[in-house]
Design a protein around this motif. Structure first.
Motif, PDB file in Angstrom:
ATOM      1  N   ARG A 524      -6.650 -12.444 -25.770  1.00 14.91           N
ATOM      2  CA  ARG A 524      -5.745 -12.370 -26.742  1.00 14.91           C
ATOM      3  C   ARG A 524      -5.173 -13.645 -26.895  1.00 14.91           C
ATOM      4  NH1 ARG A 524      -2.613  -6.803 -25.443  1.00 14.91           N
ATOM      5  NH2 ARG A 524      -4.499  -5.281 -26.793  1.00 14.91           N
ATOM      6  N   GLN A 525      -4.739 -14.344 -25.710  1.00 18.31           N
ATOM      7  CA  GLN A 525      -4.525 -16.060 -25.399  1.00 18.31           C
ATOM      8  C   GLN A 525      -5.501 -16.887 -26.175  1.00 18.31           C
ATOM      9  OE1 GLN A 525      -3.581 -16.171 -21.425  1.00 18.31           O
ATOM     10  NE2 GLN A 525      -1.506 -14.751 -21.317  1.00 18.31           N
ATOM     11  N   ALA A 526      -7.066 -16.634 -25.550  1.00 17.58           N
ATOM     12  CA  ALA A 526      -7.468 -17.701 -26.378  1.00 17.58           C
ATOM     13  C   ALA A 526      -7.619 -17.205 -27.644  1.00 17.58           C
ATOM     14  CB  ALA A 526      -9.129 -16.751 -25.351  1.00 17.58           C
ATOM     15  N   GLU A 527      -8.031 -16.144 -28.116  1.00 17.09           N
ATOM     16  CA  GLU A 527      -7.944 -16.060 -29.754  1.00 17.09           C
ATOM     17  C   GLU A 527      -6.575 -16.812 -30.123  1.00 17.09           C
ATOM     18  OE1 GLU A 527      -7.788 -11.833 -30.432  1.00 17.09           O
ATOM     19  OE2 GLU A 527      -9.793 -11.787 -29.829  1.00 17.09           O
ATOM     20  N   THR A 532      -4.534 -21.229 -33.775  1.00 11.95           N
ATOM     21  CA  THR A 532      -3.630 -22.741 -33.054  1.00 11.95           C
ATOM     22  C   THR A 532      -5.022 -23.818 -33.996  1.00 11.95           C
ATOM     23  OG1 THR A 532      -1.881 -21.316 -32.231  1.00 11.95           O
ATOM     24  CG2 THR A 532      -2.246 -24.441 -31.867  1.00 11.95           C
ATOM     25  N   GLU A 533      -6.349 -23.932 -32.758  1.00 16.38           N
ATOM     26  CA  GLU A 533      -6.921 -24.753 -33.462  1.00 16.38           C
ATOM     27  C   GLU A 533      -7.702 -24.736 -34.796  1.00 16.38           C
ATOM     28  OE1 GLU A 533      -9.659 -24.245 -30.223  1.00 16.38           O
ATOM     29  OE2 GLU A 533      -8.225 -25.363 -28.197  1.00 16.38           O
TER      30      GLU A 533
END
Length: 917
Positions: A524-527, A532-533
């Motif tokens: 979830r944090q990576a998504e 954001t990117e």
């Protein structure tokens, strides 16, 4: 006094003659006895035809007692002639040189069709010469060494047991004449000796007294031979001769007249055998020493249950000396109870089975003891079990150690179970049938399913549908013995949500052992970070698009002005009746439309969403065909050089898009050389290995390269990093859209290849396209036919046109009807599929890819093929997702045509598709 009369010369000659005769008779008798009793075979052959005149008993035995005297060898022994022995006799008679043979094979067949006896002979063919020195016959002498040869074979077969090979023994033979003082032999002379005797003594001893060549010979020899000469009693002994440094096996017997004191001696050098026996005895002593030193009962028991060997340990275990064990029955040593406990194992060992078992065997002091007993069968050369070896070891200490280890393992298992129960990681064991075998409590806590629920169903039932293929591939890897580390997939929680799991799994002993972590939060944090990117990149893209929107709008407005203005003037002139200017206005409108289509294609190439029409292409021929166009485009100030590799591989590409890309690169090269220079177009075959693939960001394999090199201003590194970005350009406003190199990059990537740039400021630039090799032949040139040249439709041929744009349907229908086809129109996929599922004749489907009605054109065509398996399809599209067209690959009978298209091309494609078989 009268002188005594002179003796009568004739009387004296007569007396001498009689003495000589007696001597000759004595010698003849001795020789005859020696001849008959000699262990070797002897024969005399006369004349060039080798006729038998004399044979001894040994020779007769060698030839199966056949009558040979007076007959030639060829007549008497046809089996010898067949084996080449007569040829050898001919050679000896002709050359006068003797022939010797050792261990020669002679197959004896007494009569045709009879049994064959295999013999091995040591023999010599010695030529006999007359007074003139001419060869008049041949002396044959030898020995039947069949037993020796067979013994050698037996020795080789027993090599593993005795670890040495006895050398063959040469038998020496001589006749000695004893010299006595009274009844004591003091010397003897070698009257005659065979070559073996000479070889073994190392000297030519014939006619010599022993005191001449061996003065130190032991007294034993004189006494022994003297006793044989006096008593006539044969002697047989083995003796070591210091003077020769050898051991001999000696047989001696008296020959001829006893008064002649002659002895025939047969002896063999047995030094090697005695040395081997000495080593064997030493080996047995060493083996006995070793076995007696081991704290293990070692013995051998024959098939009759009798001990043949026992080591010293038996004294401790049975209180009986080892030497008293040997020769006694097993029942006697073990007692009735001990024998009964071992009876079944004894029987199994004698049946050929290696047996290991354990028994409680208390010590003599009553202390407990556990014995490990092994019976290992031994087989004789014929394969029968002739007994078994016994090894008995005290394993009491080992059993105690095993018990202690079992206790420790139990303790560690309990500790592992505690870790298993308390671990926050998901631990499991699964089988290759796809089911969980064991799960720790972290699974129910993480997924909500109970352990029983998860064990009752295949683990793939819990995997997210999109991850089933990758999970099955990982399971196949485990089945091949490959560990799967940091493999990720999604499992369904009982509440319907998805849980991301990271697996470390290894195969062991037919099961899968895995440690699994819940990485949902990390995902979830990576998504969130990725979103954001993506948002940042989208913002940057939009900013770049915004910078050039005005330029694009300006270009499209110019193009639309040309089209709309030309159409208005055409309408005005038609109203005025001035038809002569219509062609000029049409040309302007068509040119503007073509430039608009080219700009659209560049935008699609950049986005990698253009519809490519890949064909096996001869790139060298394509470059050569473009050479003149490039020369005109770059101008006379630029020198163009084309270097095409002979044997260049074909490439599976869209040739039109490669032409556009190549032209763009040459134009960029020209603009980098305002004062003139050189452009080089070069083609080559390239092998990209793993290292090169990582460097070029492309799969390893075979590629062909197309490189454009200029001698222009070059670029700084910071510019090289940006040249493939969309809308980036170094040209002044109005001179470029910044889509050229982006289009080249998009075309290369969409074709399965790559593009790379190499440049230095002031040194020029090289841009290389890497295109995948096509394994096959390149297509011939595709020549577009004019509309008037396209053949007419066949009787009743019908085409279904499905497009949501009425103008497109109208144009396609007009073309089809001009060619004689029956045209059926449909505005969406539902109407089109309804026609396809009817009984109406349909020879070809022409459809857009993007359609309203719930299905796109590809899906509608696939559904139609279920009703019409041989249906031909032509997709016409101006924008097509790769996913819609199957990643650029169409099934047989399907083609694609990009909008806008030339009507002649449309007509040709329709006719060719319908004509395909």
């Amino acid at each position: 006094m009268h002188a005594a009369p002179n003796p009568d010369p004739e009387a004296l000659s007569r007396e001498q003659l009689e003495a000589e005769v007696r001597l000759l008779r004595t010698q003849s008798a001795s020789l005859a006895q020696m001849f008959e009793q000699a262990p070797g075979f002897i024969a005399l052959l006369s004349g060039p035809d080798h006729r038998y005149t004399l044979t001894n008993a040994a020779y007769q035995r060698a030839i199966d007692h056949r009558a040979v005297t007076g007959r030639t060898v060829a007549e008497a022994l046809p089996d010898a002639a067949a084996q080449g022995y007569v040829d050898l006799l001919d050679e000896v008679f002709r050359s006068g040189r003797p022939h010797r043979a050792t261990g020669a094979r002679f197959d004896v067949q007494a009569e045709p069709g009879g049994s064959v006896k295999e013999r091995y002979l040591d023999f010599v063919y010695q030529p006999i010469t007359d007074a003139r020195g001419q060869v008049s016959g041949i002396f044959v002498e030898g020995h039947d060494v069949t037993e020796r040869m067979l013994a050698e074979v037996a020795l080789r077969e027993n090599e593993a047991r005795y670890r040495t090979l006895f050398e063959s023994i040469e038998v020496g033979f001589c006749i000695v004449e004893m010299k006595f003082e009274g009844d004591r032999a003091i010397d003897y002379r070698i009257v005659e000796a065979n070559p073996a005797f000479v070889q073994q003594t190392g000297a030519d001893v014939a006619g010599k007294w022993v005191s001449e060549f061996a003065p130190d010979l032991e007294r034993h020899w004189f006494d022994t031979y003297g006793r044989v000469a006096l008593t006539g009693e044969p002697a047989h002994f083995e003796h070591y001769a210091d003077v020769f440094g050898r051991w001999f096996d000696v047989r001696a017997l008296r020959t001829g007249d006893p008064s002649a004191h002659r002895v025939a001696i047969f002896f063999s050098d047995i030094t090697e055998r005695r040395m081997m026996e000495t080593r064997a005895e030493a080996g047995e002593r060493e083996l006995r020493l070793i076995t007696d030193a081991l704290p293990v009962l070692i013995s051998f028991i024959g098939a009759d249950h009798v001990y043949r060997f026992a080591n010293k340990a038996y004294e401790d275990w049975f209180s009986v000396p080892a030497e008293e064990i040997v020769g006694r029955d097993v029942r006697d040593i073990l007692g009735a109870e001990g024998y009964a406990a071992r009876k079944s194992f004894l029987d199994r060992a004698l049946a050929g089975e290696a047996v290991t078992f354990e028994l409680d065997w208390p010590r003599r002091d009553g202390q407990p003891r556990v014995a490990e007993i092994r019976y290992l069968p031994r087989r004789s050369t014929d394969g029968r079990v002739d007994g078994f070896h016994v090894f008995v070891q005290d394993v009491t200490a080992r059993k105690r150690t095993e018990a202690e280890l079992a206790r420790q393992v139990a303790a560690r298992t309990a500790e592992r179970d505690q870790v298993w129960q308390a671990s926050s990681d998901l631990l499991c064991v699964a089988n290759f049938d796809g089911y969980f075998v064991s799960l720790n409590p972290a699974w129910p806590r993480t997924l909500g399913w109970s352990e029983a629920e998860m064990k009752a169903r295949p683990f793939l039932d819990f995997v997210h549908p999109d991850d089933i293929a990758s999970t099955r591939a990982a399971a196949n890897g485990l089945a091949r013995g490959e560990a799967q580390l940091t493999f990720e997939n999604r499992y369904r929680h009982k509440d319907g949500s998805d849980v991301w799991l990271s697996w470390n799994a290894v195969p062991r002993d037919g099961l899968i052992y895995a440690s699994v972590r819940d990485v949902t939060e990390v995902k979830r944090q990576a998504e969130a970070l990725a979103k954001t990117e993506d948002a940042l990149r989208q913002s940057q893209k939009m900013e770049a698009v915004g910078q050039l929107t005005g330029g694009l709008a300006h270009d499209f407005n110019n193009l639309l002005a040309g089209i709309s203005g030309s159409l208005e003037l055409m309408q005005t002139r038609m109203t005025q009746g001035r038809m002569g200017d219509l062609d000029r206005y049409m040309t302007v409108a068509q040119g503007a439309a073509k430039r608009a289509a080219a700009l659209t294609h560049r935008l699609l190439a950049f986005s990698r969403r253009q519809t490519l029409d890949p064909k096996p292409t001869n790139v060298n021929r394509l470059v050569k065909d473009m050479e003149e166009l490039v020369r005109r485009t770059v101008g006379p100030a630029i020198h163009l050089e084309v270097v095409g590799l002979a044997g260049l591989w074909p490439a599976l590409i869209d040739p039109g898009q490669l032409e556009n890309a190549l032209l763009n690169l040459c134009i960029n090269a020209r603009d980098a050389m305002p004062d003139g220079g050189r452009i080089t177009i070069e083609t080559a075959n390239k092998w990209i290995d793993e290292a090169g693939a990582r460097q070029h960001d492309m799969p390893p394999g075979q590629y062909l390269s197309v490189c454009v090199t200029d001698t222009g201003t070059g670029m700084a590194p910071e510019l090289i990093e940006k040249v493939f970005e969309p809308f980036f350009t170094t040209k002044p406003t109005g001179e470029g859209t910044g889509l050229g190199l982006s289009m080249v990059y998009g075309f290369a990537r969409q074709s399965g290849g790559q593009v790379r740039i190499y440049s230095e400021v002031g040194q020029g630039t090289t841009i290389c396209l890497y295109l995948p090799r096509h394994y096959g032949e390149a297509d011939e040139d595709d020549i577009t036919r004019r509309l008037a040249e396209v053949g007419r439709a066949g009787q009743g041929e019908t085409v279904l046109i499905v497009d949501d744009e009425p103008s497109v349907r109208m144009l396609v229908t007009e073309v089809l009807e001009d060619l004689g086809y029956t045209a059926i129109e449909a505005a969406d996929s539902v109407a089109g599929l309804r026609v396809l599922q009817s009984d109406v004749r349909i020879d070809l489907l022409v459809t857009d890819v993007g359609l309203p009605g719930g299905m796109n054109g590809r899906q509608m065509a696939e559904a139609g093929r279920e009703w019409r398996p041989s249906l031909k399809v032509l997709f016409i599209t101006g924008y097509a997702e790769n996913a819609v067209l199957g990643n650029g690959y169409l099934r047989p009978g399907m083609q694609v045509l990009t909008k806008p298209f030339v009507l002649e091309t449309l007509a040709s494609r329709i006719k060719d598709l319908i004509a395909e078989t």
